[in-house]
Design a protein around this motif. Structure first.
Motif, PDB file in Angstrom:
ATOM      1  N   UNK A  37     -48.365  46.966 -93.328  1.00 18.66           N
ATOM      2  CA  UNK A  37     -49.373  45.905 -93.355  1.00 18.66           C
ATOM      3  C   UNK A  37     -49.813  45.583 -94.787  1.00 18.66           C
ATOM      4  N   UNK A  38     -49.690  46.550 -95.672  1.00 15.97           N
ATOM      5  CA  UNK A  38     -49.982  46.274 -97.090  1.00 15.97           C
ATOM      6  C   UNK A  38     -49.006  45.215 -97.620  1.00 15.97           C
ATOM      7  N   UNK A  39     -47.763  45.292 -97.161  1.00 13.94           N
ATOM      8  CA  UNK A  39     -46.788  44.250 -97.534  1.00 13.94           C
ATOM      9  C   UNK A  39     -47.222  42.896 -96.974  1.00 13.94           C
ATOM     10  N   UNK A  40     -47.642  42.901 -95.693  1.00 17.06           N
ATOM     11  CA  UNK A  40     -48.059  41.636 -95.059  1.00 17.06           C
ATOM     12  C   UNK A  40     -49.245  41.034 -95.796  1.00 17.06           C
ATOM     13  N   UNK A  41     -50.233  41.873 -96.112  1.00 19.18           N
ATOM     14  CA  UNK A  41     -51.411  41.371 -96.827  1.00 19.18           C
ATOM     15  C   UNK A  41     -51.029  40.856 -98.217  1.00 19.18           C
ATOM     16  N   UNK A  42     -50.102  41.538 -98.858  1.00 20.71           N
ATOM     17  CA  UNK A  42     -49.640  41.083-100.167  1.00 20.71           C
ATOM     18  C   UNK A  42     -49.009  39.705-100.069  1.00 20.71           C
ATOM     19  N   UNK A  43     -48.183  39.511 -99.029  1.00 20.81           N
ATOM     20  CA  UNK A  43     -47.510  38.215 -98.835  1.00 20.81           C
ATOM     21  C   UNK A  43     -48.521  37.136 -98.484  1.00 20.81           C
ATOM     22  N   UNK A  68     -50.601  45.429-104.126  1.00 20.09           N
ATOM     23  CA  UNK A  68     -50.757  44.890-105.484  1.00 20.09           C
ATOM     24  C   UNK A  68     -49.422  44.413-106.058  1.00 20.09           C
ATOM     25  N   UNK A  69     -48.368  45.189-105.789  1.00 18.27           N
ATOM     26  CA  UNK A  69     -47.069  44.889-106.395  1.00 18.27           C
ATOM     27  C   UNK A  69     -46.464  43.603-105.832  1.00 18.27           C
ATOM     28  N   UNK A  70     -46.722  43.313-104.553  1.00 21.37           N
ATOM     29  CA  UNK A  70     -46.201  42.058-103.987  1.00 21.37           C
ATOM     30  C   UNK A  70     -46.745  40.875-104.797  1.00 21.37           C
ATOM     31  N   UNK A  71     -48.048  40.921-105.067  1.00 20.41           N
ATOM     32  CA  UNK A  71     -48.695  39.815-105.803  1.00 20.41           C
ATOM     33  C   UNK A  71     -48.130  39.731-107.226  1.00 20.41           C
ATOM     34  N   UNK A  72     -48.024  40.896-107.866  1.00 23.16           N
ATOM     35  CA  UNK A  72     -47.478  40.922-109.235  1.00 23.16           C
ATOM     36  C   UNK A  72     -46.014  40.476-109.244  1.00 23.16           C
ATOM     37  N   UNK A  73     -45.262  40.900-108.225  1.00 21.63           N
ATOM     38  CA  UNK A  73     -43.832  40.584-108.180  1.00 21.63           C
ATOM     39  C   UNK A  73     -43.614  39.074-108.120  1.00 21.63           C
ATOM     40  N   UNK A  74     -44.442  38.374-107.334  1.00 22.60           N
ATOM     41  CA  UNK A  74     -44.305  36.907-107.289  1.00 22.60           C
ATOM     42  C   UNK A  74     -44.547  36.313-108.674  1.00 22.60           C
TER      43      UNK A  74
END
Lengths: 384, 298
Positions: free
Chosen positions: A9-15, A143-149
């Protein structure tokens, strides 16, 4: 806002917080909760995105590529066999310079069927041109999903955010969910300079002869070389807004360490328990967790390890016929530099076998008893 | 004063395809593209997988078309087009018609899974299969669209293809998508009319376009349109539409259905066939034609 959530779900929230506009995904254990939550978010309007429920992972990545070239921010998530099925399209996404972000749950490759963790799935994709971030906590995943984008869209190179099956994907932790307004400030909308549109008709990816192809790949490598500095810069920027730094590596008690465990993923946190125990008994131990694997943080790894006397790389993967993959990379980072420590290579935890504090103690006992690494691979906890 | 006779153009004059492309002489697929773009206009985006058209358009950095093209992986025409449509819509463009443009190999064989997935979800795309009945771009290897009796480099004369062509239209009809049409480069008015009709329909629209290939069929380049016309007139490739999976309309009724023999005999790929074998093709064509007439009546 703090929430207790699983890694998936951390991935989902990041997306969601990244305002993904197109999501195309196919279910696979242990990734399913990522897309289940995202499809709910799309259905109830929490996220203004088009969710394409494709018939395979191969089509998931193809659809993400199509969406990305049309100018939309695209996200997907998969694992193991699904990632392997995408392989062709991973080259396509990177070669076509489409800044898609994907979550991958590290799961062992079949046969035999396994749903448990190891890293051979994502590491098999190391030469596709994707950036790879190996996370160790649910907070770091989000956090990393947001940074990765942000990093991907700046360089037009896709990014893979990776977490261990079950050890992280299904483990619940407290996660500080950033404010949408703050995320919007950090991550502006995706506005590519060139996109697929009838108002500017171009042909993308057509037949490319020997007089052009090499330059396209040269540019990919040159832009990839910009990534380490950009990851650190965007990590510091992230810290200013959210209070958490996102770097290339995460060094724990390494400054004065004589002996360092080099790890990736969740195993690093187990290593730290052992590091603290060793410190109490007088052994100056440390842990270098390599977070970003592609681009490989050569300079950072050298900077940390040049001060230590011995390094032990624990790999949750194996390049059959060679050795542990992080071990190879660490050795190549140190080779030819004066004053570098001997590096010992260990393989542990394949197919989801636990990497425990005892595993790290066994690693330390072996490495500390030797002056040099005279065996290429030492297997930990294997029944021979 | 005598009233001047004014000529009415039956096809749009606008050309979105330039000369200088890389097709072989007499290529049916180039005419197919030209007619499609006349019908759809400039607000069109194409997804083209590996097929002759991946080359015909021209090498990087050139393109012979005045519409944007995404060259996609072989099996991904439908899934890439799905993503492009979603991406355009999410960035504020809901007008552009997104077309997956693939050959028979990319449709009947390697791309069938993605096509089936997109059709089942009723993605808002037009999928066009230009069918030249083999892998022509790689040098004439058999596909599941290759008809009974044909020589290809992987079905040599000693072992010519003995299985019938896959019925792609029936497969697509089974998905109950809003619109399916067959079209031929020999009947451009019919082609353009149906493509315009498809443009205004929402959901998955599938076109099966007959596109003779002199290189692979061992026919004369100047016979391409003639061969396509013969195939329509002898019911080898009838022109029809299927709406919502079961409403079948025959676009060209055949009062005087021609025999297939003349069509077969001017193609080198069928040169080895005996009279009995041609008769069996005729029987198969007749049976299909009867089935089609029966379906139209329902």
């Amino acid at each position: 806002m703090k929430k207790v959530m699983m890694g998936n779900h951390a991935l989902s929230y990041g997306a969601m917080l990244s305002r993904s506009q197109v999501i195309a995904a196919y279910p696979i254990t242990p990734q399913t909760q990522v897309v289940e939550l995202l499809s709910e978010m799309c259905a109830d309007g929490t996220l203004d995105a088009r969710f394409i429920k494709v018939e395979s992972e191969h089509s998931a990545m193809a659809a993400c590529i199509g969406a990305s070239v049309a100018g939309a921010r695209a996200f997907t998530a998969t694992s193991s066999q699904g990632l392997a099925l995408m392989h062709e399209m991973l080259h396509w996404a990177a070669g076509g310079r489409h800044p898609i972000v994907m979550g991958n749950i590290n799961r062992s490759m079949a046969p035999g069927w396994s749903i448990w963790t190891d890293q051979n799935d994502s590491l098999s994709e190391r030469d596709t041109g994707w950036m790879q971030y190996y996370c160790a906590s649910n907070q770091e995943v989000l956090d990393t999903v947001i940074q990765a984008f942000k990093v991907s869209e700046r360089l037009m190179i896709p990014g893979m955010v990776i977490l261990d099956a079950f050890a992280l994907s299904h483990t619940y932790e407290v996660v500080d969910v950033p404010d949408q307004a703050a995320v919007d400030k950090y991550l502006p909308p995706f506005k590519p300079a060139i996109r697929l549109t009838p108002s500017d008709p171009r042909a993308f990816g057509g037949l490319t002869g020997a007089e052009h192809y090499m330059e396209l790949r040269y540019k990919l490598q040159k832009d990839m070389e910009k990534a380490p500095a950009l990851i650190e810069e965007t990590g510091r920027e992230f810290e200013k807004i959210f209070g958490r730094n996102l770097g290339l590596v995460d060094a724990y008690r390494c400054d004065d360490a004589d002996f360092v465990f080099v790890t990736s993923g969740t195993a690093g946190f187990t290593a730290r328990v052992v590091v603290d125990e060793f410190r109490k008994s007088g052994l100056k131990a440390g842990n270098l967790r390599i977070k970003v694997f592609r681009p490989f943080p050569f300079a950072k790894v050298r900077e940390v390890l040049k001060k230590v006397k011995k390094a032990a790389v624990v790999d949750r993967n194996c390049s059959y016929g060679a050795h542990g993959i992080f071990y190879q990379e660490v050795k190549s980072a140190l080779y030819g530099e004066a004053g570098m420590p001997p590096v010992f290579g260990y393989i542990a935890g394949l197919g989801g076998r636990d990497i425990t504090t005892d595993s790290f103690k066994e690693v330390a006992a072996h490495a500390l008893a030797k002056d040099k690494a005279d065996e290429e691979i030492v297997w930990i906890g294997v029944k021979k | 004063m005598k009233k001047e006779k004014k000529m009415t153009l039956t096809l749009p004059a606008e050309e979105l395809m330039a000369c200088g492309h890389l097709a072989c002489q007499g290529c049916g697929a180039t005419l197919a593209m030209r007619y499609m773009l006349k019908a759809l206009g400039q607000k069109t985006a194409l997804c083209i997988p590996a097929c002759c058209w991946a080359v015909i358009d021209g090498p990087y950095p050139y393109s012979s078309l005045d519409v944007p093209i995404y060259h996609c992986a072989f099996e991904t025409a439908a899934s890439t087009a799905t993503g492009v449509k979603a991406g355009l819509e999410m960035t504020g463009d809901s007008e552009t018609t997104v077309v997956a443009w693939a050959g028979d190999g990319g449709t009947f064989d390697i791309g069938l899974q993605a096509l089936s997935g997109a059709a089942e979800r009723n993605e808002d795309i037009i999928y066009v299969c230009y069918d030249n009945e083999a892998y022509m771009n790689t040098g004439i290897q058999r596909s599941s669209a290759t008809p009974y009796g044909a020589w290809t480099t992987t079905t040599p004369v000693k072992h010519f293809k003995t299985r019938p062509k896959k019925d792609i239209v029936a497969i697509m009809a089974a998905h109950r998508i809003p619109y399916i049409a067959t079209a031929s480069i020999s009947h451009p008015e019919d082609f353009v009319k149906k493509m315009r009709k498809a443009k205004d329909i929402k959901g998955t629209r599938f076109f099966h376009v007959y596109a003779p290939c002199p290189t692979g069929w061992k026919s004369r380049p100047e016979d391409t349109v003639k061969l396509a016309r013969m195939a329509v007139q002898n019911a080898y490739f009838p022109l029809c539409e299927i709406e919502d999976g079961d409403k079948v309309t025959l676009n060209l009724k055949l009062k005087d259905k021609k025999p297939v023999n003349d069509y077969i005999r001017i193609q080198g790929r069928f040169r080895h066939l005996t009279e009995a074998q041609v008769a069996s093709i005729q029987a198969e064509v007749d049976a299909r034609w009867e089935r089609l007439l029966k379906n139209c009546a329902v």
